[in-house]
Design an enzyme around this catalytic site. Sequence first.
Site, PDB file in Angstrom:
ATOM      1  N   PRO A  84       0.813  -1.227   0.000  1.00 57.37           N
ATOM      2  CA  PRO A  84       0.000   0.000   0.000  1.00 57.37           C
ATOM      3  C   PRO A  84       0.842   1.269   0.000  1.00 57.37           C
ATOM      4  CG  PRO A  84       0.136  -0.883   2.222  1.00 57.37           C
ATOM      5  CD  PRO A  84       0.908  -1.829   1.339  1.00 57.37           C
ATOM      6  N   CYS A 105      -2.614  28.810 -15.705  1.00 57.13           N
ATOM      7  CA  CYS A 105      -3.418  29.212 -16.855  1.00 57.13           C
ATOM      8  C   CYS A 105      -4.023  27.997 -17.540  1.00 57.13           C
ATOM      9  CB  CYS A 105      -2.567  30.031 -17.810  1.00 57.13           C
ATOM     10  SG  CYS A 105      -1.998  31.518 -17.014  1.00 57.13           S
ATOM     11  N   GLU A 106      -4.892  27.322 -16.861  1.00 54.82           N
ATOM     12  CA  GLU A 106      -5.638  26.165 -17.378  1.00 54.82           C
ATOM     13  C   GLU A 106      -6.998  26.189 -16.702  1.00 54.82           C
ATOM     14  OE1 GLU A 106      -4.663  23.635 -19.456  1.00 54.82           O
ATOM     15  OE2 GLU A 106      -2.566  24.223 -19.627  1.00 54.82           O
ATOM     16  N   TYR A 147       0.340  11.075  -3.285  1.00 56.12           N
ATOM     17  CA  TYR A 147       0.215  11.536  -4.667  1.00 56.12           C
ATOM     18  C   TYR A 147      -0.021  13.054  -4.721  1.00 56.12           C
ATOM     19  CZ  TYR A 147      -0.145   6.520  -5.138  1.00 56.12           C
ATOM     20  OH  TYR A 147       0.092   5.178  -5.035  1.00 56.12           O
TER      21      TYR A 147
HETATM   22  C1  LIG Z   1       2.492  -1.828  -8.482  1.00 54.85           C
HETATM   23  C2  LIG Z   1       1.861  -0.918  -7.509  1.00 54.85           C
HETATM   24  N1  LIG Z   1       1.837  -1.277  -6.219  1.00 54.85           N
HETATM   25  C3  LIG Z   1       1.292  -0.480  -5.273  1.00 54.85           C
HETATM   26  C4  LIG Z   1       0.713   0.729  -5.624  1.00 54.85           C
HETATM   27  C5  LIG Z   1       0.143   1.569  -4.535  1.00 54.85           C
HETATM   28  O1  LIG Z   1      -1.205   1.830  -4.715  1.00 54.85           O
HETATM   29  P1  LIG Z   1      -1.981   2.592  -3.582  1.00 54.85           P
HETATM   30  O2  LIG Z   1      -1.274   3.864  -3.341  1.00 54.85           O
HETATM   31  O3  LIG Z   1      -3.355   2.798  -4.110  1.00 54.85           O
HETATM   32  O4  LIG Z   1      -1.964   1.717  -2.373  1.00 54.85           O
HETATM   33  C6  LIG Z   1       0.695   1.124  -6.964  1.00 54.85           C
HETATM   34  C7  LIG Z   1       0.068   2.407  -7.352  1.00 54.85           C
HETATM   35  O5  LIG Z   1      -0.034   2.817  -8.457  1.00 54.85           O
HETATM   36  C8  LIG Z   1       1.292   0.292  -7.932  1.00 54.85           C
HETATM   37  O6  LIG Z   1       1.331   0.626  -9.224  1.00 54.85           O
END
Ligand SMILES: Cc1ncc(COP(=O)(O)O)c(C=O)c1O
Length: 414
Positions: free
Chosen positions: A270, A338-339, A367
Amino acid sequence: MIYYHNNKPFIEGVSIEEIARSHVTPFYIYSQNKIEDTFKKLKRTLNAEIFYAVKANSNQAIIKLMATLGAGADVVSVGELERAIVAGVNPKKIIFEGIGKTNKDISFAISKNIRLINVESIDELQRINSIAFEQNKIIDIGIRLNPNIDGHTIDKISTGKKTDKFGIDTEKLADIFQVLETTKNVNLIGISCHVGSQLFNINVFSEIFKKMKKNAQLFIDKGHSIKHVDLGGGLGVTYQQNEKVLKLELVKSEMDKCFENVAYQLSFEPGRYLVANAGILVTSIITIKDNGGINFLITDAGMHSLIRPALYRAHHDLEAVDKSNNELIAYTVAGPICESSDIFDKDISLPKQKVGNLLIIKDTGAYGKVMASNYNSRGLPAEILVRNNAFSQIHKPLNSQELISQDTIPEWLD
Ligand SMILES: Cc1ncc(COP(=O)(O)O)c(C=O)c1O
């Protein structure tokens, strides 16, 4: 995570306004205690190995914190691999995946003696084998499978359907078995999958578990010694009140039902779950204007600091620090880029605001900063980690002078 004391917002024991006095907005703040609590709850409930998906928030301090808590690292580029090593993650707790590994990337990963490289195509399997052969090594690998599961999430974050670019199609297992017979410089020790982000549906987890168990057995039946089965990331995060909440206990009970008495170790990777709710983005109001009856608050944070709303129409709750005015106004909060898509939220009710006031954009620990850009030649935000009564800048902001200094004008233009 935010609480008010004398009408002033705090994270842990630190005043957000105090941080704003010494740091230029916009900036990210993360709560160390919140990350620790979330990690411990996840570990305790799932009782599986956890590889933190570094892509969610790859600040060195955050990776180091995860390692201190006992997490491994899931990395998808050489840059992330280097980050994990520099932050002190034990190489034997690093998994390297990603669908675009060059030979140079593979050589580098082999040289670092990591847990395994997760293979995402048959071509890559053959290249890893050749590179290991040239280096006279036998290296541990895993296979990332594409289990063809619809995660019932938004299209832009779905990764586990047959038509997505990730992993090896499980219908091609016969081809993999055949290639594995000839690739003597790799040792297959695990399989993995990741079907997408923001998974809430327990039936999806159940489907993942069943398919992974079935596939692990197919590899075992072919004589492979499968030691690790990685069930991916994607654990759903709640971004607004009254939204679904992922019940980890239900995930665990599906796991237990499916994987009774298996001989391999189970793991998850995760990212978002561990950090999203532990972060906020603090921004200042640059200007206030009414266009066609819409009350715009224009902030110094925008899609260059947090792209999720513009890219995925993702929702982040917004809060005004100054709530002193009793008049409520429906505002549209937009960034300075500017979008037209540079909008955080429309028609949200906030106490009447003044230029210079602070706004808090919530749940931005994942993210957020990692996807920030210099678009419109704007700088990058600082990151600050808070723990109890202390705070520390863990990433220095990048200003436009530093940005410009990275360009070179060729002599023929001088
Ligand atoms: C291969 C892989 N593992 C784990 C994750 C982590 O996903 P999340 O942040 O939703 O737990 C991602 C996210 O894109 C991923 O591509």
